[in-house]
Design an enzyme around this catalytic site. Structure first.
Site, short mmCIF file in Angstrom:
data_model
loop_
_atom_site.label_atom_id
_atom_site.label_comp_id
_atom_site.label_asym_id
_atom_site.label_seq_id
_atom_site.Cartn_x
_atom_site.Cartn_y
_atom_site.Cartn_z
N ASN A 93 84.04 101.82 86.18
CA ASN A 93 82.86 102.35 86.12
C ASN A 93 81.76 101.16 85.71
O ASN A 93 80.60 101.15 85.63
CB ASN A 93 82.51 103.22 85.06
CG ASN A 93 82.98 102.65 83.75
OD1 ASN A 93 83.70 101.61 83.45
ND2 ASN A 93 82.58 103.31 82.56
N CYS A 94 82.36 99.88 86.26
CA CYS A 94 81.57 98.67 86.22
C CYS A 94 80.89 98.19 87.57
O CYS A 94 81.43 98.32 88.49
CB CYS A 94 82.35 97.36 85.68
SG CYS A 94 81.72 95.78 85.85
N ASP A 95 79.61 98.14 87.48
CA ASP A 95 78.76 98.19 88.64
C ASP A 95 79.21 96.63 89.38
O ASP A 95 79.32 96.51 90.64
CB ASP A 95 77.29 97.79 88.35
CG ASP A 95 76.69 99.26 88.03
OD1 ASP A 95 77.18 100.45 88.44
OD2 ASP A 95 75.68 99.28 87.52
N ARG A 125 82.78 97.28 91.12
CA ARG A 125 82.39 98.21 92.31
C ARG A 125 81.99 97.34 93.35
O ARG A 125 82.33 97.33 94.63
CB ARG A 125 81.55 99.14 92.05
CG ARG A 125 82.09 100.36 91.17
CD ARG A 125 81.48 101.66 90.95
NE ARG A 125 80.14 101.37 90.48
CZ ARG A 125 79.77 102.40 89.31
NH1 ARG A 125 80.74 103.00 88.95
NH2 ARG A 125 78.46 102.27 89.23
#
Length: 111
Positions: free
Chosen positions: A8-10, A13
């Site tokens: 869930n880390c931008d 990703r």
């Protein structure tokens, strides 16, 4: 190529999307779900030193002063989300984060 990060880390990703878009095959390790092997943490700390510990994270802010001054590898083993991410490894090379220099290294010429 192996990537350690958080799903869930931008930043993680973005890195995964770019690397896969460049044709890289990834072995992704979600540090929250899977943890990080102590041996890997020791290698990462030897390569990056204190930069490996994300001192701007909410996890860091929640630690006591006593925890903060302890062994950083033990701290990362207990709280893997404290690790700055992503850590990327291929062909014996390690990088930390997803800055312009790291992008150039991994995206240029299929390196």
């Amino acid at each position: 190529m192996r990537v350690w990060g958080l799903k869930n880390c931008d930043t993680c990703r973005k890195a995964v999307k770019a690397l896969e878009g460049a044709g890289r095959t990834l072995d992704y390790v979600d540090v929250r779900a899977n943890g990080v092997d102590r041996g890997d943490l020791e290698r990462f700390f030897a390569a990056f030193g204190d930069a490996l510990v994300n001192k701007r994270s909410t996890t860091w802010r929640g630690l006591s002063e006593a925890e903060r001054v302890g062994d950083p590898v033990a701290l990362l083993a207990t709280h893997p989300t404290l690790m700055k991410r992503p850590v990327i490894e291929a062909d014996g090379d390690l990088t930390l984060g997803w800055d312009v220099k790291t992008q150039a290294k991994w995206l240029a010429n299929g390196n």
